[in-house]
Design a protein around this motif. Structure first.
Motif, mmCIF file in Angstrom:
data_model
loop_
_atom_site.group_PDB
_atom_site.id
_atom_site.type_symbol
_atom_site.label_atom_id
_atom_site.label_comp_id
_atom_site.label_asym_id
_atom_site.label_seq_id
_atom_site.Cartn_x
_atom_site.Cartn_y
_atom_site.Cartn_z
ATOM 1 N N THR A 166 24.565 -2.007 34.938
ATOM 2 C CA THR A 166 25.555 -1.746 35.977
ATOM 3 C C THR A 166 26.343 -0.503 35.586
ATOM 4 O O THR A 166 26.069 0.119 34.561
ATOM 5 N N SER A 167 27.320 -0.138 36.418
ATOM 6 C CA SER A 167 28.147 1.034 36.128
ATOM 7 C C SER A 167 29.595 0.726 36.483
ATOM 8 O O SER A 167 29.892 -0.253 37.181
ATOM 9 N N LEU A 168 30.491 1.590 36.024
ATOM 10 C CA LEU A 168 31.907 1.420 36.353
ATOM 11 C C LEU A 168 32.110 1.468 37.863
ATOM 12 O O LEU A 168 32.890 0.692 38.427
ATOM 13 N N ALA A 169 31.404 2.376 38.527
ATOM 14 C CA ALA A 169 31.550 2.493 39.980
ATOM 15 C C ALA A 169 31.105 1.228 40.690
ATOM 16 O O ALA A 169 31.760 0.758 41.630
ATOM 17 N N GLU A 170 30.005 0.661 40.235
ATOM 18 C CA GLU A 170 29.485 -0.541 40.875
ATOM 19 C C GLU A 170 30.377 -1.752 40.630
ATOM 20 O O GLU A 170 30.263 -2.758 41.335
ATOM 21 N N GLN A 171 31.268 -1.660 39.657
ATOM 22 C CA GLN A 171 32.205 -2.747 39.385
ATOM 23 C C GLN A 171 33.622 -2.416 39.853
ATOM 24 O O GLN A 171 34.596 -3.009 39.398
ATOM 25 N N GLY A 172 33.742 -1.446 40.764
ATOM 26 C CA GLY A 172 35.020 -1.169 41.397
ATOM 27 C C GLY A 172 35.943 -0.247 40.641
ATOM 28 O O GLY A 172 37.145 -0.209 40.923
ATOM 29 N N GLY A 173 35.422 0.518 39.692
ATOM 30 C CA GLY A 173 36.266 1.427 38.927
ATOM 31 C C GLY A 173 36.864 2.527 39.792
ATOM 32 O O GLY A 173 36.258 2.976 40.761
ATOM 33 N N ALA A 174 38.074 2.951 39.414
ATOM 34 C CA ALA A 174 38.776 4.001 40.160
ATOM 35 C C ALA A 174 38.891 5.260 39.296
ATOM 36 O O ALA A 174 38.827 5.198 38.072
ATOM 37 N N ASP A 175 39.067 6.424 39.949
ATOM 38 C CA ASP A 175 39.271 7.704 39.271
ATOM 39 C C ASP A 175 38.128 7.993 38.303
ATOM 40 O O ASP A 175 38.334 8.177 37.099
ATOM 41 N N LEU A 176 36.893 8.054 38.851
ATOM 42 C CA LEU A 176 35.707 8.151 38.012
ATOM 43 C C LEU A 176 35.150 9.570 37.905
ATOM 44 O O LEU A 176 33.954 9.753 37.710
ATOM 45 N N ASP A 177 36.003 10.574 38.031
ATOM 46 C CA ASP A 177 35.589 11.928 37.655
ATOM 47 C C ASP A 177 35.140 11.877 36.196
ATOM 48 O O ASP A 177 35.891 11.455 35.308
ATOM 49 N N ARG A 178 33.912 12.308 35.933
ATOM 50 C CA ARG A 178 33.362 12.095 34.593
ATOM 51 C C ARG A 178 34.081 12.901 33.513
ATOM 52 O O ARG A 178 34.151 12.462 32.360
ATOM 53 N N THR A 179 34.618 14.051 33.860
ATOM 54 C CA THR A 179 35.405 14.796 32.872
ATOM 55 C C THR A 179 36.638 13.991 32.475
ATOM 56 O O THR A 179 36.976 13.891 31.286
ATOM 57 N N HIS A 180 37.300 13.397 33.463
ATOM 58 C CA HIS A 180 38.475 12.558 33.175
ATOM 59 C C HIS A 180 38.084 11.355 32.316
ATOM 60 O O HIS A 180 38.782 11.016 31.345
ATOM 61 N N VAL A 181 36.965 10.708 32.661
ATOM 62 C CA VAL A 181 36.531 9.541 31.886
ATOM 63 C C VAL A 181 36.205 9.948 30.449
ATOM 64 O O VAL A 181 36.571 9.257 29.489
ATOM 65 N N ALA A 182 35.536 11.093 30.288
ATOM 66 C CA ALA A 182 35.200 11.567 28.941
ATOM 67 C C ALA A 182 36.456 11.883 28.126
ATOM 68 O O ALA A 182 36.545 11.533 26.942
#
Length: 269
Positions: A166-182
């Motif tokens: 699964t992924s963070l997006a598929e579990q309802g994650g917010a603010d998933l710009d990958r640079t921000h997540v990194a």
């Protein structure tokens, strides 16, 4: 699907890491940094890839790395003062960092010993961790993290025990710009790794063991541990020790310490 912003990553992490590189594609970030460390690469070197063509997990399994969908990164560490035997507990440190980031982004996530992060009500796998010691005159380790951020968009094979991906997006994650997540993940990892390093790799002294216990879904479960050499251990996962090893109360009454193996959570029929 936009790529990661390398300049923003370098600016945001300059006080924490010696070098941060982003590449479009590579075979494996862990393999690249392992080679760099063998050739004298610096402590706290980070490599991120938009895509891996030969990403690996534990026991040489492949790790699916769809382009632009996740974070595929490795960190080279030279933790002076930490014994070679204690390097394995870095997987615990990385697991706590990933789980903390998932929670910050609104995703319910738990840890599965030794190196998985599970998310959502079905406890599907959203991240894997691979810590590889590098031989040399001083302790060195390459810590790899694969985190599924955006919808996977392709069939990703299930992990050991049939764990779906699964992924963070598929579990309802917010603010998933990958640079921000990194940025968030590498900042949190740096904070925890510095505590771990200051405690010479002892999770209890670093104040991390209780946190891991609190978020480890393996504890209290009936488990089947697939050990190196094709041996199998069944029992109840009882505890984690200060070196990050799993203590299993085996069916024959022994308490067995497990330092390496694949754990399957055995669900009642």
């Amino acid at each position: 699907m936009s790529g990661m912003d390398a300049a923003r990553l370098r600016d945001g992490l300059a006080a924490r890491y010696t070098r941060v590189d982003v590449v479009d594609t590579t075979g494996s970030t862990n393999a690249d940094l392992r080679e760099a460390v063998e050739n004298g690469g610096a402590d706290r070197t980070v490599l991120l890839a938009e895509q891996q063509t030969a990403g690996v997990g534990r026991r040489a399994r492949s790790w699916s790395s769809p382009k632009g969908a996740g974070l595929y990164l490795s960190v080279a560490l030279r933790p002076a003062g930490v014994s070679f035997a204690a390097l394995g507990s870095l997987s615990v440190v990385a697991g706590l960092a990933v789980r903390g980031v998932a929670a910050e982004l609104g995703v319910d996530a738990v840890l599965k010993w030794p190196n998985d992060v599970l998310a959502g009500p079905d406890r599907a796998k959203c991240a894997g961790i691979l810590a590889e010691a590098v031989t040399g005159p001083e302790p060195a380790v390459v810590l790899g993290i694969g985190l599924n951020v955006l919808p996977l968009g392709e069939d990703v094979p299930a992990g050991p025990g049939g764990l779906p991906a699964t992924s963070l997006a598929e579990q309802g994650g917010a603010d998933l710009d990958r640079t921000h997540v990194a940025l968030t993940l590498l900042t949190r990892l740096d904070d925890l790794e510095r505590r771990w390093r200051a405690a010479a790799g002892d999770l209890t002294a670093a104040g991390l063991l209780d946190d891991y216990r609190a978020h480890c879904a393996t504890l209290g479960q009936d488990v089947r541990v697939e050990l190196p050499g094709d041996a199998t251990l069944t029992g109840r996962a009882a505890d984690i020790d200060s070196s990050g090893r799993l203590l299993v109360d085996a069916a024959d009454g022994r308490r067995v310490t497990v330092s390496a193996g694949d754990v399957v959570h055995v669900r009642p029929a």
